[in-house]
Motif scaffolding. Structure first.
Motif, PDB file in Angstrom:
ATOM      1  N   VAL A 102       3.791 -23.524 -27.152  1.00  0.00           N
ATOM      2  CA  VAL A 102       4.406 -24.239 -26.035  1.00  0.00           C
ATOM      3  C   VAL A 102       5.899 -24.435 -26.282  1.00  0.00           C
ATOM      4  CG1 VAL A 102       4.465 -26.437 -24.794  1.00  0.00           C
ATOM      5  CG2 VAL A 102       2.266 -25.371 -25.342  1.00  0.00           C
ATOM      6  N   VAL A 103       6.248 -24.847 -27.509  1.00  0.00           N
ATOM      7  CA  VAL A 103       7.660 -25.113 -27.805  1.00  0.00           C
ATOM      8  C   VAL A 103       8.488 -23.845 -27.600  1.00  0.00           C
ATOM      9  CG1 VAL A 103       9.270 -25.650 -29.666  1.00  0.00           C
ATOM     10  CG2 VAL A 103       7.212 -27.038 -29.353  1.00  0.00           C
ATOM     11  N   PHE A 104       8.059 -22.754 -28.217  1.00  0.00           N
ATOM     12  CA  PHE A 104       8.827 -21.519 -28.080  1.00  0.00           C
ATOM     13  C   PHE A 104       8.798 -21.002 -26.643  1.00  0.00           C
ATOM     14  CE2 PHE A 104       7.969 -20.937 -32.786  1.00  0.00           C
ATOM     15  CZ  PHE A 104       9.270 -21.245 -33.143  1.00  0.00           C
ATOM     16  N   GLY A 105       7.665 -21.192 -25.988  1.00  0.00           N
ATOM     17  CA  GLY A 105       7.552 -20.746 -24.611  1.00  0.00           C
ATOM     18  C   GLY A 105       8.539 -21.461 -23.715  1.00  0.00           C
ATOM     19  N   VAL A 106       8.639 -22.778 -23.895  1.00  0.00           N
ATOM     20  CA  VAL A 106       9.578 -23.555 -23.077  1.00  0.00           C
ATOM     21  C   VAL A 106      11.009 -23.129 -23.392  1.00  0.00           C
ATOM     22  CG1 VAL A 106      10.502 -25.859 -22.674  1.00  0.00           C
ATOM     23  CG2 VAL A 106       8.026 -25.504 -22.719  1.00  0.00           C
ATOM     24  N   ILE A 107      11.312 -22.991 -24.682  1.00  0.00           N
ATOM     25  CA  ILE A 107      12.677 -22.600 -25.065  1.00  0.00           C
ATOM     26  C   ILE A 107      13.024 -21.250 -24.439  1.00  0.00           C
ATOM     27  CG2 ILE A 107      14.152 -21.910 -26.998  1.00  0.00           C
ATOM     28  CD1 ILE A 107      12.701 -23.974 -28.690  1.00  0.00           C
ATOM     29  N   ALA A 108      12.093 -20.302 -24.561  1.00  0.00           N
ATOM     30  CA  ALA A 108      12.366 -18.955 -24.051  1.00  0.00           C
ATOM     31  C   ALA A 108      12.509 -18.967 -22.538  1.00  0.00           C
ATOM     32  CB  ALA A 108      11.251 -18.000 -24.485  1.00  0.00           C
ATOM     33  N   GLN A 179      16.294 -28.671 -10.967  1.00  0.00           N
ATOM     34  CA  GLN A 179      17.741 -28.472 -10.821  1.00  0.00           C
ATOM     35  C   GLN A 179      18.438 -29.811 -10.585  1.00  0.00           C
ATOM     36  OE1 GLN A 179      19.338 -25.787 -11.329  1.00  0.00           O
ATOM     37  NE2 GLN A 179      17.733 -24.227 -11.364  1.00  0.00           N
ATOM     38  N   CYS A 180      17.833 -30.621  -9.689  1.00  0.00           N
ATOM     39  CA  CYS A 180      18.403 -31.942  -9.383  1.00  0.00           C
ATOM     40  C   CYS A 180      18.473 -32.789 -10.645  1.00  0.00           C
ATOM     41  CB  CYS A 180      17.517 -32.666  -8.358  1.00  0.00           C
ATOM     42  SG  CYS A 180      17.875 -32.149  -6.702  1.00  0.00           S
ATOM     43  N   ALA A 181      17.322 -32.816 -11.360  1.00  0.00           N
ATOM     44  CA  ALA A 181      17.284 -33.646 -12.560  1.00  0.00           C
ATOM     45  C   ALA A 181      18.357 -33.215 -13.542  1.00  0.00           C
ATOM     46  CB  ALA A 181      15.898 -33.548 -13.195  1.00  0.00           C
ATOM     47  N   ARG A 182      18.565 -31.913 -13.643  1.00  0.00           N
ATOM     48  CA  ARG A 182      19.569 -31.423 -14.582  1.00  0.00           C
ATOM     49  C   ARG A 182      20.958 -31.841 -14.137  1.00  0.00           C
ATOM     50  NH1 ARG A 182      18.132 -25.290 -16.227  1.00  0.00           N
ATOM     51  NH2 ARG A 182      19.623 -25.630 -17.896  1.00  0.00           N
ATOM     52  N   MET A 183      21.178 -31.745 -12.794  1.00  0.00           N
ATOM     53  CA  MET A 183      22.509 -32.122 -12.288  1.00  0.00           C
ATOM     54  C   MET A 183      22.761 -33.607 -12.471  1.00  0.00           C
ATOM     55  SD  MET A 183      23.535 -29.826  -9.044  1.00  0.00           S
ATOM     56  CE  MET A 183      22.010 -29.734  -8.222  1.00  0.00           C
ATOM     57  N   LEU A 184      21.661 -34.375 -12.382  1.00  0.00           N
ATOM     58  CA  LEU A 184      21.815 -35.817 -12.557  1.00  0.00           C
ATOM     59  C   LEU A 184      22.013 -36.193 -14.026  1.00  0.00           C
ATOM     60  CD1 LEU A 184      19.153 -37.112 -10.052  1.00  0.00           C
ATOM     61  CD2 LEU A 184      21.639 -37.421  -9.902  1.00  0.00           C
ATOM     62  N   GLY A 185      21.939 -35.190 -14.884  1.00  0.00           N
ATOM     63  CA  GLY A 185      22.269 -35.434 -16.284  1.00  0.00           C
ATOM     64  C   GLY A 185      21.106 -35.856 -17.140  1.00  0.00           C
ATOM     65  N   PRO A 188      16.864 -32.717 -21.794  1.00  0.00           N
ATOM     66  CA  PRO A 188      15.751 -31.777 -21.811  1.00  0.00           C
ATOM     67  C   PRO A 188      14.407 -32.471 -22.081  1.00  0.00           C
ATOM     68  CG  PRO A 188      17.442 -31.152 -23.421  1.00  0.00           C
ATOM     69  CD  PRO A 188      17.890 -32.417 -22.788  1.00  0.00           C
ATOM     70  N   GLY A 189      14.439 -33.504 -22.928  1.00  0.00           N
ATOM     71  CA  GLY A 189      13.199 -34.224 -23.259  1.00  0.00           C
ATOM     72  C   GLY A 189      12.586 -34.823 -22.006  1.00  0.00           C
ATOM     73  N   TYR A 190      13.424 -35.447 -21.203  1.00  0.00           N
ATOM     74  CA  TYR A 190      12.957 -36.091 -19.974  1.00  0.00           C
ATOM     75  C   TYR A 190      12.425 -35.045 -19.001  1.00  0.00           C
ATOM     76  CZ  TYR A 190      13.082 -38.521 -15.503  1.00  0.00           C
ATOM     77  OH  TYR A 190      12.741 -39.044 -14.286  1.00  0.00           O
ATOM     78  N   ILE A 191      13.201 -33.994 -18.846  1.00  0.00           N
ATOM     79  CA  ILE A 191      12.788 -32.941 -17.903  1.00  0.00           C
ATOM     80  C   ILE A 191      11.455 -32.359 -18.333  1.00  0.00           C
ATOM     81  CG2 ILE A 191      13.368 -30.646 -16.991  1.00  0.00           C
ATOM     82  CD1 ILE A 191      16.286 -31.504 -17.148  1.00  0.00           C
ATOM     83  N   PHE A 192      11.290 -32.143 -19.660  1.00  0.00           N
ATOM     84  CA  PHE A 192      10.040 -31.587 -20.157  1.00  0.00           C
ATOM     85  C   PHE A 192       8.877 -32.528 -19.826  1.00  0.00           C
ATOM     86  CE2 PHE A 192       6.797 -31.215 -23.464  1.00  0.00           C
ATOM     87  CZ  PHE A 192       6.449 -29.889 -23.301  1.00  0.00           C
ATOM     88  N   LEU A 196       8.074 -30.501 -16.502  1.00  0.00           N
ATOM     89  CA  LEU A 196       7.425 -29.287 -17.009  1.00  0.00           C
ATOM     90  C   LEU A 196       5.989 -29.548 -17.441  1.00  0.00           C
ATOM     91  CD1 LEU A 196      10.249 -27.551 -19.070  1.00  0.00           C
ATOM     92  CD2 LEU A 196       9.570 -27.209 -16.703  1.00  0.00           C
ATOM     93  N   TRP A 197       5.807 -30.545 -18.305  1.00  0.00           N
ATOM     94  CA  TRP A 197       4.499 -30.745 -18.915  1.00  0.00           C
ATOM     95  C   TRP A 197       3.388 -30.979 -17.893  1.00  0.00           C
ATOM     96  CZ3 TRP A 197       1.874 -29.073 -22.608  1.00  0.00           C
ATOM     97  CH2 TRP A 197       0.688 -29.683 -22.985  1.00  0.00           C
ATOM     98  N   PRO A 198       3.620 -31.817 -16.865  1.00  0.00           N
ATOM     99  CA  PRO A 198       2.526 -32.025 -15.908  1.00  0.00           C
ATOM    100  C   PRO A 198       2.066 -30.717 -15.259  1.00  0.00           C
ATOM    101  CG  PRO A 198       4.252 -33.631 -15.557  1.00  0.00           C
ATOM    102  CD  PRO A 198       4.777 -32.657 -16.568  1.00  0.00           C
ATOM    103  N   GLU A 199       3.005 -29.776 -15.090  1.00  0.00           N
ATOM    104  CA  GLU A 199       2.633 -28.496 -14.489  1.00  0.00           C
ATOM    105  C   GLU A 199       1.979 -27.570 -15.518  1.00  0.00           C
ATOM    106  OE1 GLU A 199       3.021 -27.459 -11.293  1.00  0.00           O
ATOM    107  OE2 GLU A 199       3.703 -29.469 -10.762  1.00  0.00           O
ATOM    108  N   LEU A 200       2.472 -27.661 -16.765  1.00  0.00           N
ATOM    109  CA  LEU A 200       1.980 -26.746 -17.799  1.00  0.00           C
ATOM    110  C   LEU A 200       0.624 -27.174 -18.338  1.00  0.00           C
ATOM    111  CD1 LEU A 200       5.233 -26.214 -19.906  1.00  0.00           C
ATOM    112  CD2 LEU A 200       4.160 -24.578 -18.363  1.00  0.00           C
ATOM    113  N   ALA A 201       0.384 -28.495 -18.332  1.00  0.00           N
ATOM    114  CA  ALA A 201      -0.797 -29.027 -19.023  1.00  0.00           C
ATOM    115  C   ALA A 201      -2.114 -28.344 -18.634  1.00  0.00           C
ATOM    116  CB  ALA A 201      -0.872 -30.534 -18.818  1.00  0.00           C
ATOM    117  N   PRO A 202      -2.376 -28.163 -17.326  1.00  0.00           N
ATOM    118  CA  PRO A 202      -3.667 -27.540 -17.000  1.00  0.00           C
ATOM    119  C   PRO A 202      -3.802 -26.139 -17.588  1.00  0.00           C
ATOM    120  CG  PRO A 202      -2.516 -28.239 -14.993  1.00  0.00           C
ATOM    121  CD  PRO A 202      -1.608 -28.520 -16.122  1.00  0.00           C
TER     122      PRO A 202
END
Lengths: 277, 314, 510
Positions: A102-108, A179-185, A188-192, A196-202
């Motif tokens: 998961v870690v490498f997948g997200v990074i990539a 994109q919005c979250a990133r623009m709002l500053g 990465p931890g928060y965005i993940f 990301l995680w809620p979508e990736l988890a299943p």
């Protein structure tokens, strides 16, 4: 990758999604197996290695609930040990494959370009290596040990998570909310955590369930070709090999590890809740 | 660059990398394996109870095992570039020749298994995907899960009990005659068919529910015609694509099944080579398996491209 | 017109081989199919002579009969005035499978080549091999009376000059046996056919096939399903089932192979005869024999079986399991049970590792039985199941505690060469470890010089008494060679020395 929601919109396809009941059944079965492996020894503590050559092949009865094997060892004791071993190995190798995957997948997925390409290359190469070879070589370095099997299986399994997570991350990262979250500053931890995680988890849990059944089957297959764990360890594949000659004389003995392995893989398959896509 | 050439180039690079990694990894790992290599090789050659210190020392001297590791490593790649895989440390025969023979047997087994899996899995999946019966779907799912939950050797033993011992139709094990192929291939195929049938089922159900399929029926094609003209081709793409994924399962199954059925294949040989520390044989086998895997995946890619009606028109 | 549907076309294409394959393999019904666990890993007799000899493809200069007495093979006579110079007379009219005659020169060349490789022949220290008019002369560095026995070992099989390449590697198997190789698919299969120009009696069955099936389940199933006509080395449990299978005849014969415990005689828990005696008393041989091998007569109380009468002490009564006596012996050496039930002396626990290997499937099982039995004496035994080569390797580096192994004392008909290897001045890879006896060496040296049978009998009995008293290696159980044969076959018998499957004596009944 289609999501469950889209399936429900097409009435004909409703059958494709096994009902949550199946997942519940899987979870219940797994819980029962865990209870069998870890709780039964609490009130019925018999050594899986104690031999009694005078009482071999006894049928299930009051003294030995599941009978005794050809060396007079308690089948109950051996089965509980085997279940603990297989489940432990499966959960451990799945967990340790999922984390780097998961870690490498997200990074990539997050960083297209050099990072993505080099990680992708590593994954491609690992995928092209016969996984079995890796496990065999590791098993040869430390014959009959738990960790060599575990490391071998984990090394083979991580690629799957990596590939799925990378593809999913790629699409998720360009979604408006991220994109919005990133623009709002947001970091990465928060965005993940939030996006990301809620979508990736299943996806990850499905992969984990399939991975667990792969691991359980792989260990028993390696036991069968005498490369996995060694006697007198109680391991399902080894037990089947040891008990096979007795299939006519004492069929209930061979049936026990076969049924146990079947239930274990079945619970993982049901728990995955989805079929291979 | 056209996408086809691009993907081929990618595969060629992958193949090169695989060769390098296999060479390096097997080299490093076999050098770190415990146990004196000379003793292991002597055991492989002379049988387990004939290994003596004298035999091991003779092996050590003959193979110059004490030589420089770096030199041996570079030597292997040099030889590989010239197409020479070296000689087996155990049999003394050229590895390439042995692999040819073993790979032939394994390929035969795997090929028949795949075909059988398709023959069993695809019609089953099509039928259950087309029918609206809940029961058939459930039955298919239950069978598939059951088959996937049994390790190949249990299936293999069951097949021998049924077809060789009880019915006496097929030989239990061995090689040399075509009939020897059926049971091991079927043992592998049942596990594969379980997955193929589900993938086919989903693909068929998806196609059957699609507007173009409904249109095909509306324009007057019979169920059979619609299936042949519009259904199969669309269904075949995911089925073939999934074959690529299943190759891994196949390779692992091959080792166990070859051992059970005394089939002289590459998986069986790999286990023996690891046990006997026959490094050139391990390297050769791993290389062939790795490259074969890349090649098969490339073929699956190509097949998917050829089959996919959408990609062809665009 | 619509195009042929791809699926049905595929089906049709596949049906052809399916139908072809469904035809019964009737053409091969007259072929004798032999199944055994050993794979053929090379063309070289030094490595795979075991199978070449058993399938009667290759032959040795000297052969042996059921009692272990040496009988003429490719050599008709052998004599030596001093056990140092040997004259062998070759059989006349022997042809190799390529049609060339066997000559003294070709035999000498074949022997010379064998000498270059590790094998039993190294023991004899042969200095010179010279072809003569009628045979071959051998000169040894020192007397070795058991040389003829060594020349019956499979590694000394005679191949034709054309069998080797310039480096001395075997490229084709061209030998002298009643069967010649038609196809060899390493490591699994060897097909052979009757050699019409064979010097001896022509075999009745024209074609044979050897198939290696290392898994015992596979072999049992092949016997049960009638796939194979001769299936060797069956596991004890399946034997009972096969006995009830119609169409099969079962054969069993004791062989001079013993499962034994090799002990490191410098380990503090194993360094006196009394301690080793205690271990021997702690072993439940009858339990292992009944429970694991399923034979009441399998318990072995001496290394060499009664069939090797010269080396077996017939007047020595077997010692039954006696834990009390064993505990007394241990206590007399200072080992007493600690609080955890494990023996200890001056604060050191008696912990031992028992190394064995899985190639012989019964060994790990017996090892775990021994582990449990020795635990009752208070020994903490760990079982380490590894590769067979770990035993000689850890013998050499001194790390071995105990090893469980199966030792074949009938490798050559005279057990002397094997015993000399196992109990030499520095021990032996498959025998004693850190134990040696000058008295035993003297006996061995005398045995290599004397050819007088009465004198040899007396010396052998002395050696056997010494080994039985000192117990550097403890016998556990003895092996039985087993065979399931199709009842269509006539003339089936087992060779107690496992040199030959005797295919040439078999014929198909009605």
């Amino acid at each position: 990758m289609t999501t469950t929601a889209t399936h429900h919109r097409i009435p004909l396809l409703r059958l494709r999604v096994p009902l949550p009941r199946a997942r519940m059944a899987g979870a219940l079965l797994l819980a029962l197996l865990i209870a069998f492996g870890w709780l039964v020894p609490l009130w019925h503590d018999v050594s899986p290695h104690h031999q009694d050559l005078m009482h071999t092949l006894t049928p299930p009865g009051a003294e030995h609930l599941l009978g005794t094997d050809p060396l007079g060892r308690s089948m109950l004791g051996r089965l509980t040990e085997a279940v603990r071993l297989s489940l432990g190995l499966a959960l451990l190798s799945v967990a340790s494959a999922a984390v780097p995957g998961v870690v490498f997948g997200v990074i990539a997925g997050w960083r297209p370009g050099l990072v993505d390409r080099s990680l992708g290359l590593v994954a491609d190469v690992v995928l092209a290596l016969p996984g079995l070879l890796l496990v065999l070589l590791l098993a040869a370095i430390a014959p009959g040990t738990f960790w060599s099997l575990y490391v071998g299986i984990a090394l083979v399994l991580w690629v799957e998570y990596f590939r799925v997570v990378r593809t999913a991350t790629r699409t998720l990262i360009s979604a408006p909310q991220v994109q919005c979250a990133r623009m709002l500053g947001f970091g990465p931890g928060y965005i993940f955590r939030r996006h990301l995680w809620p979508e990736l988890a299943p996806e990850v849990t499905t992969l984990a369930a399939f991975g667990a059944s792969t691991a359980v089957l792989a260990v028993s297959s390696l036991g069968f070709v005498s490369i996995g764990l060694r006697p007198p360890t109680a391991e399902l594949g080894l037990m089947m090999t040891e008990l096979f000659p007795f299939y006519q004389e004492a069929p209930w003995l061979l049936a026990q590890p076969v049924i146990m392995l079947f239930l274990m893989v079945l619970s993982f398959q049901l728990l995955a809740g989805r079929e291979p896509q | 660059m056209p996408p086809l050439a691009m993907s081929l180039l990618q595969r060629v690079c992958q193949a090169g990398l695989v060769a390098w990694v296999v060479g390096t990894l097997t080299f490093v790992l076999t050098r770190t394996l415990p146990g004196d290599m000379a003793y292991r090789i002597a055991a492989g050659r002379y049988g387990h109870e004939q290994v003596t210190a004298a035999a091991a020392e003779a092996v050590r001297a003959e193979l110059a095992l004490e030589g420089s590791a770096v030199q041996a490593y570079l030597q292997w790649f040099g030889d590989l570039a010239r197409g020479d895989l070296g000689r087996s440390l155990v049999s003394g025969q050229p590895v390439a020749g042995e692999l040819q023979h073993l790979l032939g047997h394994s390929a035969q087994l795997a090929g028949v298994a795949i075909v059988m899996a398709l023959l069993i899995g695809v019609p089953f999946g099509l039928a259950s995907g087309l029918s609206r019966h809940r029961l058939l779907d459930r039955l298919g799912l239950a069978l598939a899960v059951a088959m996937r939950s049994l390790p190949p050797f249990v299936i293999g033993l069951g097949l021998i009990m049924l077809f060789s011992i009880t019915l006496g139709w097929l030989p239990a094990a061995g090689s040399g005659h075509l009939t020897h192929l059926w049971l091991p291939a079927m043992a592998l195929a049942l596990g594969l068919a379980a997955v193929s049938s589900r993938v086919t089922h989903h693909a068929m159900a998806r196609v059957a529910a699609s507007p173009f399929y409904a249109f095909a029926r509306q324009k007057g094609l019979s169920a059979r015609q619609a299936l042949y003209r519009h259904g199969l081709r669309n269904v075949s793409v995911p089925v073939v694509a999934y074959l690529g994924v299943q190759l891994i399962y196949l390779m692992e199954g091959v080792v166990v099944i070859e051992s059970l059925f005394a089939w002289p294949g590459i998986g069986h040989a790999l286990v023996h080579a690891v046990v006997a520390r026959d490094v050139p044989m391990i390297q050769g086998t791993a290389l062939v398996l790795g490259l074969g895997f890349v090649l098969l995946n490339a073929l699956v890619d190509l097949a998917c491209r050829g089959l996919d009606p959408l990609r062809q028109t665009s | 017109m619509h195009r042929p549907p791809p699926l049905s076309l595929l089906c049709r294409l596949l049906l052809v081989p399916l139908l072809l394959a469904a035809l019964p393999a009737s053409a091969d019904d007259d072929r004798l199919d032999v199944v055994a666990p050993w794979e053929i890993n090379s063309l070289d007799p030094v490595q795979s002579g075991l199978i070449l000899g058993r399938m009667q493809v290759a032959e040795t200069l000297i052969d042996s009969d059921d009692t272990g007495a040496l009988v003429p093979g490719l050599a008709t006579r052998w004599q030596s005035p001093d056990a140092t110079h040997w004259h062998l007379t070759l059989r006349q009219g022997v042809h190799f499978h390529d049609g060339t005659p066997m000559t003294p020169k070709s035999v000498a060349a074949s022997l010379e080549r064998t000498l270059d490789r590790p094998g039993v022949l190294a023991q004899a220290d042969i200095l010179e091999v010279t072809p003569t008019d009628q045979g071959v002369d051998l000169v040894l560095a020192q007397p070795f009376a058991a040389l003829p026995a060594l020349l019956s070992h499979y590694s000394t099989q005679i191949l034709a000059p054309a069998a080797y390449d310039n480096d001395g590697q075997v490229t084709r198997i061209i030998a002298t046996g009643p069967y010649q190789v038609t196809q060899l698919a390493l490591p699994q299969r060897l097909d052979s056919t009757r050699f019409e120009a064979y010097w001896g009696k022509a075999p009745a069955i024209a074609t044979t096939r050897y198939l290696a099936a290392p898994r015992s389940e596979t072999r049992t199933l092949m016997a049960q399903s009638g796939d194979a006509d001769l299936v060797f080395t069956l596991d004890p449990v399946s034997l009972a089932r096969l006995r009830m299978t119609p169409g099969l005849a079962l054969f069993a014969e004791p062989i001079p192979r013993t499962v034994a415990l090799k002990l490191n005689a410098t380990h503090p828990g194993l360094d006196t005869p009394a301690l080793r005696h205690a271990i021997s008393l702690g072993i439940d041989r009858d339990g292992i024999a009944q429970g694991i091998l399923r034979r009441s007569d399998a318990a072995a109380h001496q290394l060499l079986p009664p069939s090797m009468a010269r080396w077996h002490l017939s007047d020595r009564a077997p010692e039954a399991r006696n834990l009390d006596r064993a505990r007394q012996l241990l206590a007399s050496e200072g080992w007493t049970p600690g609080p955890d039930g494990i023996l200890s002396r001056n604060g050191t626990r008696l912990a031992l590792t028992l190394t064995t290997f899985a190639d012989r499937p019964e060994l790990p099982v017996i090892a775990t039985a021994l582990q449990a039995q020795l635990r009752e004496l208070g020994m903490d035994v760990q079982v380490n199941v590894g590769n067979a080569s770990e035993i000689p390797a850890s013998h050499q580096d001194g790390s071995l505690n105990m090893a469980l192994l199966g030792r074949n004392y009938g490798l050559v008909p005279d057990p002397l060469p094997t015993l000399m290897q196992d109990f030499g001045p520095t021990g032996g890879d498959w025998g004693a470890m850190n134990w040696s006896s000058p008295a035993l060496q003297d006996i061995f040296t005398e045995l290599t010089r004397h050819t007088d049978p009465a004198r040899r009998d007396a010396l052998a009995q002395q050696a056997a008494t010494l080994l039985a008293d000192e117990r550097p290696v403890i016998p556990v159980v003895s092996y039985m060679q087993t065979l399931a044969a199709s009842s269509r076959l006539e003339g089936v018998s087992l060779d107690p020395f496992e040199r030959s499957y005797r295919l040439a004596d078999m014929r198909w009944g009605d």
